[in-house]
Design a protein around this motif. Structure first.
Motif, PDB file in Angstrom:
ATOM      1  N   TRP A 107       6.686  -5.494  14.009  1.00 54.28           N
ATOM      2  CA  TRP A 107       6.566  -4.061  13.748  1.00 54.28           C
ATOM      3  C   TRP A 107       7.920  -3.463  13.364  1.00 54.28           C
ATOM      4  O   TRP A 107       7.999  -2.566  12.522  1.00 54.28           O
ATOM      5  CB  TRP A 107       6.014  -3.354  14.995  1.00 54.28           C
ATOM      6  CG  TRP A 107       5.852  -1.893  14.791  1.00 54.28           C
ATOM      7  CD1 TRP A 107       4.754  -1.255  14.256  1.00 54.28           C
ATOM      8  CD2 TRP A 107       6.798  -0.870  15.100  1.00 54.28           C
ATOM      9  NE1 TRP A 107       4.984   0.086  14.213  1.00 54.28           N
ATOM     10  CE2 TRP A 107       6.232   0.360  14.724  1.00 54.28           C
ATOM     11  CE3 TRP A 107       8.078  -0.878  15.647  1.00 54.28           C
ATOM     12  CZ2 TRP A 107       6.892   1.565  14.889  1.00 54.28           C
ATOM     13  CZ3 TRP A 107       8.741   0.321  15.799  1.00 54.28           C
ATOM     14  CH2 TRP A 107       8.157   1.525  15.432  1.00 54.28           C
ATOM     15  N   PHE A 112       4.186  -1.973  10.943  1.00 57.34           N
ATOM     16  CA  PHE A 112       2.832  -2.207  11.452  1.00 57.34           C
ATOM     17  C   PHE A 112       2.798  -3.542  12.183  1.00 57.34           C
ATOM     18  O   PHE A 112       3.705  -4.364  12.062  1.00 57.34           O
ATOM     19  CB  PHE A 112       1.762  -2.144  10.348  1.00 57.34           C
ATOM     20  CG  PHE A 112       1.934  -3.163   9.243  1.00 57.34           C
ATOM     21  CD1 PHE A 112       1.471  -4.461   9.367  1.00 57.34           C
ATOM     22  CD2 PHE A 112       2.542  -2.798   8.051  1.00 57.34           C
ATOM     23  CE1 PHE A 112       1.614  -5.383   8.358  1.00 57.34           C
ATOM     24  CE2 PHE A 112       2.696  -3.714   7.022  1.00 57.34           C
ATOM     25  CZ  PHE A 112       2.226  -5.004   7.172  1.00 57.34           C
ATOM     26  N   TRP A 113       1.728  -3.745  12.954  1.00 59.00           N
ATOM     27  CA  TRP A 113       1.587  -4.961  13.730  1.00 59.00           C
ATOM     28  C   TRP A 113       1.166  -6.093  12.804  1.00 59.00           C
ATOM     29  O   TRP A 113       0.051  -6.132  12.317  1.00 59.00           O
ATOM     30  CB  TRP A 113       0.569  -4.761  14.848  1.00 59.00           C
ATOM     31  CG  TRP A 113       0.389  -5.969  15.696  1.00 59.00           C
ATOM     32  CD1 TRP A 113       1.278  -6.507  16.573  1.00 59.00           C
ATOM     33  CD2 TRP A 113      -0.765  -6.818  15.734  1.00 59.00           C
ATOM     34  NE1 TRP A 113       0.762  -7.632  17.159  1.00 59.00           N
ATOM     35  CE2 TRP A 113      -0.498  -7.857  16.660  1.00 59.00           C
ATOM     36  CE3 TRP A 113      -1.989  -6.822  15.085  1.00 59.00           C
ATOM     37  CZ2 TRP A 113      -1.405  -8.858  16.944  1.00 59.00           C
ATOM     38  CZ3 TRP A 113      -2.889  -7.819  15.364  1.00 59.00           C
ATOM     39  CH2 TRP A 113      -2.598  -8.817  16.298  1.00 59.00           C
TER      40      TRP A 113
END
Length: 193
Positions: A107, A112-113
């Motif tokens: 991240w 974002f993951w």
């Protein structure tokens, strides 16, 4: 002492090394799931609702250890993500972070993951066994579409490495987030004896 008597152990060492079980060569793999160790390099491009970027990467993977080195315009200059069971570390020019999984740390790179543990499987054209999935295969029996962990993936380019067809481009989308993994070089490594 003569040269012959100084090296009395050499024939014994050669005999012992010949008796050891030979490791599996990369050309012996016939299925992607047999590949447990590899090196690959390529480019990762990503986009979020607010940002985007790309970076070159070099990935080394073993069954219980992984390392990805990123270089390029990620905002960090370069970064190194390493992991083993229960621990992951990200080092950049801006600092160092630790977490339980590499996905938590990705991240910091993308916003974002990024499911790195699943990418270990997706990059080989396999469904990650850690979560439910819906998948489709092409006429050659290769993974072409996959929905898993909220990501919709498209595998639209394979190349044969040794005797195994491996993905060379994976496109993924989850809402406003997307990434493309373009693998330029795939190098399966021999298994450990």
């Amino acid at each position: 002492m003569s040269n012959a008597s100084r090296f009395w152990w050499l024939p014994l060492a050669l005999l012992l090394s010949a008796c050891q079980q030979a490791p599996v060569a990369p050309t012996d793999f016939t299925r992607a799931d047999q590949i447990q160790r590899w090196e690959m390099s390529g480019k990762l491009g990503y986009r979020t609702a607010d940002d985007g970027g790309s970076a070159s990467f070099d990935w080394q993977q073993a069954p219980r250890y992984g390392e990805i080195r990123f270089s390029g315009p990620l905002g960090f200059g370069s970064a190194e993500l390493t992991w083993q069971p229960g621990m992951a570390r990200l080092e950049t020019s801006q600092g160092e972070w630790q977490a339980r999984t590499p996905g938590e740390l990705a991240w910091h790179l993308t916003g974002f993951w990024l499911p790195v543990s699943a990418l270990e499987y997706w990059s080989r054209g396999l469904v990650w066994p850690g979560a439910p999935a819906q998948s489709e295969e092409n006429d050659d029996g290769r993974l072409s579409q996959l929905s898993q962990l909220g990501w919709d993936l498209e595998f639209d380019r394979y190349e044969t490495v040794g005797r195994v067809a491996l993905p060379h481009r994976i496109k993924a989308r989850q809402g406003a987030d997307s990434f493309t993994l373009l693998i330029r070089e795939w190098q399966p490594l021999p298994s450990q004896p």
